[in-house]
Design an enzyme around this catalytic site. Structure first.
Site, PDB file in Angstrom:
ATOM      1  N   GLU A  57      11.654 -20.633  20.812  1.00 13.77           N
ATOM      2  CA  GLU A  57      12.896 -19.865  20.984  1.00 13.77           C
ATOM      3  C   GLU A  57      13.442 -20.276  22.342  1.00 13.77           C
ATOM      4  O   GLU A  57      13.190 -19.654  23.359  1.00 13.77           O
ATOM      5  CB  GLU A  57      12.630 -18.361  20.946  1.00 13.77           C
ATOM      6  CG  GLU A  57      13.937 -17.606  20.870  1.00 13.77           C
ATOM      7  CD  GLU A  57      13.841 -16.134  21.263  1.00 13.77           C
ATOM      8  OE1 GLU A  57      14.743 -15.383  20.911  1.00 13.77           O
ATOM      9  OE2 GLU A  57      12.881 -15.749  21.954  1.00 13.77           O
ATOM     10  N   ASP A  99       3.468  -5.565   4.586  1.00 15.97           N
ATOM     11  CA  ASP A  99       2.157  -5.942   5.122  1.00 15.97           C
ATOM     12  C   ASP A  99       1.825  -7.396   4.784  1.00 15.97           C
ATOM     13  O   ASP A  99       2.530  -8.047   4.006  1.00 15.97           O
ATOM     14  CB  ASP A  99       1.076  -4.980   4.601  1.00 15.97           C
ATOM     15  CG  ASP A  99       1.287  -4.602   3.144  1.00 15.97           C
ATOM     16  OD1 ASP A  99       1.410  -5.532   2.327  1.00 15.97           O
ATOM     17  OD2 ASP A  99       1.364  -3.390   2.824  1.00 15.97           O
ATOM     18  N   ASP A 151       3.042   2.544   2.008  1.00 10.43           N
ATOM     19  CA  ASP A 151       3.336   3.342   3.214  1.00 10.43           C
ATOM     20  C   ASP A 151       4.762   3.115   3.729  1.00 10.43           C
ATOM     21  O   ASP A 151       5.135   3.615   4.787  1.00 10.43           O
ATOM     22  CB  ASP A 151       2.297   3.069   4.319  1.00 10.43           C
ATOM     23  CG  ASP A 151       2.366   1.636   4.848  1.00 10.43           C
ATOM     24  OD1 ASP A 151       3.169   0.831   4.315  1.00 10.43           O
ATOM     25  OD2 ASP A 151       1.609   1.307   5.780  1.00 10.43           O
ATOM     26  N   ASN A 204       0.807  -1.232   0.000  1.00 13.27           N
ATOM     27  CA  ASN A 204       0.000   0.000   0.000  1.00 13.27           C
ATOM     28  C   ASN A 204       0.837   1.278   0.000  1.00 13.27           C
ATOM     29  O   ASN A 204       0.325   2.370   0.239  1.00 13.27           O
ATOM     30  CB  ASN A 204      -1.001   0.002   1.165  1.00 13.27           C
ATOM     31  CG  ASN A 204      -0.293  -0.012   2.515  1.00 13.27           C
ATOM     32  OD1 ASN A 204       0.943  -0.023   2.564  1.00 13.27           O
ATOM     33  ND2 ASN A 204      -1.048   0.001   3.594  1.00 13.27           N
ATOM     34  N   ASP A 220       7.931 -17.250  21.597  1.00 16.67           N
ATOM     35  CA  ASP A 220       8.985 -16.300  21.920  1.00 16.67           C
ATOM     36  C   ASP A 220       9.504 -16.517  23.350  1.00 16.67           C
ATOM     37  O   ASP A 220       8.725 -16.719  24.280  1.00 16.67           O
ATOM     38  CB  ASP A 220       8.388 -14.889  21.805  1.00 16.67           C
ATOM     39  CG  ASP A 220       9.414 -13.796  21.941  1.00 16.67           C
ATOM     40  OD1 ASP A 220      10.322 -13.750  21.104  1.00 16.67           O
ATOM     41  OD2 ASP A 220       9.307 -12.983  22.885  1.00 16.67           O
TER      42      ASP A 220
HETATM   43  C1  GLC Z   1      12.751 -12.669  21.416  1.00  7.12           C
HETATM   44  C2  GLC Z   1      12.594 -12.021  20.069  1.00  7.12           C
HETATM   45  C3  GLC Z   1      13.270 -10.679  20.103  1.00  7.12           C
HETATM   46  C4  GLC Z   1      12.616  -9.841  21.177  1.00  7.12           C
HETATM   47  C5  GLC Z   1      12.613 -10.563  22.507  1.00  7.12           C
HETATM   48  C6  GLC Z   1      11.705  -9.910  23.487  1.00  7.12           C
HETATM   49  O1  GLC Z   1      14.071 -12.901  21.726  1.00  7.12           O
HETATM   50  O2  GLC Z   1      13.100 -12.851  19.078  1.00  7.12           O
HETATM   51  O3  GLC Z   1      13.231 -10.040  18.871  1.00  7.12           O
HETATM   52  O4  GLC Z   1      13.274  -8.627  21.289  1.00  7.12           O
HETATM   53  O5  GLC Z   1      12.147 -11.882  22.385  1.00  7.12           O
HETATM   54  O6  GLC Z   1      10.378 -10.130  23.129  1.00  7.12           O
END
Ligand code: GLC
Length: 557
Positions: free
Chosen positions: A280, A50, A46, A44, A221
């Site tokens: 993660e 997206d 900006d 779009n 995360d």
């Molecule tokens: C994880 C994410 C990172 C973020 C952190 C806090 O490590 O990959 O990008 O800053 O969590 O949420």
């Protein structure tokens, strides 16, 4: 006689591996492509990528051969940490589109056989999330215990002197109710309290929401940090100010994590299509990583291996040690390999020597993509995109498109689609400048060049799908007799055994392979090689500088 023994033992392995195949889930050998939506494609004008930009490029991803995409947070957020501070888990930020755009993206991806994973920020919310606003409003608010509050010794004395991953103490004083709240990351990212049943249910509702909207699972995360030691002990070895503060026994890898992850996995199991948890999940040791899968393998199916992902020097012996551990010491669970991400500098820059970078890009791609297991790719890795230089970064103004500078901006530059304006990212000036290499390293150029990094990746991904050895073959640890050369095998029963040879040095190297039992197989078939090479007719051969050689041997049925 020897050959007959080899063929016989392979026949037995073959029936075993086909028995295993019947139960192997899709993610066991998946290539999951990470997309930073702000930087992938802007439809779009900006200057911010997206969801529709991702949908527009699904054919590209299908041609490349990825099995799934993981999209980093696209939810409403004040962007103190670029989306990792979520203020509404069940919506799409206006700059990324709408829920309808999401639904459209998922159904378009499914038509192409591509699954979509949502990035679920499970450890903390934004301080602007309605839950936190309620929680901080009064000590007796029903959501008070959804976050971690403590009195400490008043406004000048935090409850502990633990250090946040982003610097400073993990506590921020909140004058309104005269208590401290806990945050392992920024003060704008208060940790949620998973011990609270109310919070836990609300988070599980988020899981159901996205599964009901077609997600094939979640990238979770910061999973090590869900719980803290309830005694909140003082840190016996406080880190130096500004020094690293990760994986402390009192704030990470707590036993209470397992219960949450098991419950989350149970929810996933109620949905069709084998949804997955990609974690993660940094750990200090391979033994700790093995525990993240769960004692009964009923927690995270795909914990990312940071012991491998954090390696920053090209060293065959070190890679071999780490890969052998991932392949052989995780109880047969799926290892997860990666190098680059939105948090990690791009591998082309990390491992490149400035002269042989393209050859090194091919080498590092084989280090992950020739492995048994799941492999994460980061958008643009397949082109040889580099990390933006500090000088370029410093020239970028802070403004609404780039709400704050971040030392990870260098690896978050716009995807390089072509050599035209903004590298084909979009018509508006992008939120971060395009990395300077785009005229050469872009999709259009590289698709037309059989020798490009893109063409190499596409071929490697095809190999993972089409060759039995790479699709389902076991990992065979071998020795190269040379600390600069990493050699391993992939064996799919009696039919196929492949040899992968990787030279991490700038010189030609002599190799002497040991570890293959029985006679040396006939590796006459070169599957991929760079620089060009012949198949080795004996265990003794040479390999070129930063060379990659992948050969296969087929046995008669
Ligand atoms: C994880 C994410 C990172 C973020 C952190 C806090 O490590 O990959 O990008 O800053 O969590 O949420």
């Amino acid at each position: 006689m020897k050959l007959a023994f080899l063929v016989l033992s392979m026949v037995c392995l073959d029936s075993l591996s086909s028995a295993q195949n019947r139960t192997r889930p899709w993610y066991d050998n998946a290539v999951i492509y990470e997309i930073y939506p702000r930087s992938f494609a802007d439809t779009n004008g900006d200057g911010i990528g997206d969801l529709n930009g991702i949908t527009a490029h699904l054919d590209y991803l299908k041609d490349l051969g990825v099995d799934a995409i993981w999209i980093t947070p696209f939810f409403p957020s004040p962007n103190a940490d670029f989306g990792y501070d979520v203020s509404d888990y069940v919506n799409v930020a206006p700059e990324y589109g709408t829920l309808q755009d999401w639904d459209n993206l998922v159904s378009s991806a499914k038509k192409r056989g591509i699954r979509v994973l949502v990035d679920f920020v499970v450890n903390h919310t934004s301080d602007q999330h309605a839950w936190f606003k309620e929680s901080r409003s009064a000590r007796d608010n029903p959501k008070r215990d959804w976050y971690v509050w403590k009195s400490g010794g008043g406004p000048t004395q935090p409850p502990t002197h633990w250090t946040s991953i982003f610097g400073g103490y993990t506590w921020t004083w909140d004058a309104a109710t005269a208590q401290w709240y806990y945050h392992i990351f920024l003060p704008q990212q208060p940790d949620v309290n998973w011990a609270s049943p109310g919070l836990r249910n609300a988070m599980f509702d988020v899981v159901r929401f996205w599964l009901n909207h077609g997600a094939s699972g979640f990238r979770l995360d910061a999973t090590p940090y869900l719980f803290e030691d309830p005694a909140f002990p003082e840190d016996p070895h406080p880190p130096q100010p500004g020094g690293p503060a990760a994986l402390e026994p009192y704030n990470s890898g707590r036993p209470e994590n397992h219960d949450v992850l098991r419950q989350m996995r149970k929810i996933l199991e109620g949905y069709p299509g084998d949804p997955v948890l990609l974690g993660e999940s940094s750990t200090a040791t391979i033994q700790d990583l093995a525990k993240v899968y769960g004692e009964k393998h009923d927690e995270i199916q795909l914990p990312m291996d940071f012991l491998f992902g954090n390696l920053k020097t090209l060293d065959a012996a070190v890679f071999k040690k780490q890969v052998d551990a991932a392949q052989l010491e995780l109880g047969g669970q799926t290892p997860v390999f990666f190098f680059s991400s939105h948090d990690h500098p791009r591998q082309w820059s990390t491992f490149g020597d400035g002269v042989n970078n393209d050859q090194i890009a091919k080498l590092t791609s084989a280090l992950t993509l020739a492995q048994r297991g799941c492999v994460l790719m980061y958008y643009g890795e397949e082109l040889g995109m580099g990390t933006m230089s500090l000088a370029q970064l410093e020239a970028v103004p802070i403004g609404p498109k780039r709400p704050r500078a971040d030392d990870r901006d260098g690896e978050r530059t716009p995807m390089q689609w072509d050599a035209g304006q903004n590298a084909g990212f979009g018509t508006g000036s992008p939120w971060l400048p395009v990395e300077s290499s785009y005229r050469r390293y872009n999709v259009e150029n590289e698709k037309a060049d059989v020798g490009s990094i893109y063409s190499w990746y596409a071929k490697l991904l095809k190999l993972r799908h089409e060759s039995a050895a790479f699709r389902e073959g076991a990992y065979v640890a071998l020795e190269s007799g040379n600390r600069d050369v990493f050699v391993f095998g992939r064996k799919a029963g009696a039919k196929e055994i492949a040899l992968v040879v990787l030279n991490t040095s700038p010189k030609q190297q002599i190799v002497s392979v040991t570890g293959i039992s029985g006679a040396w197989p006939n590796f006459a078939h070169v599957l991929m090689a760079s620089p060009a090479a012949k198949a080795p007719s004996s265990p003794h051969f040479t390999i070129g500088p930063y060379g990659v050689l992948i050969t296969a041997s087929f046995f008669p049925e």
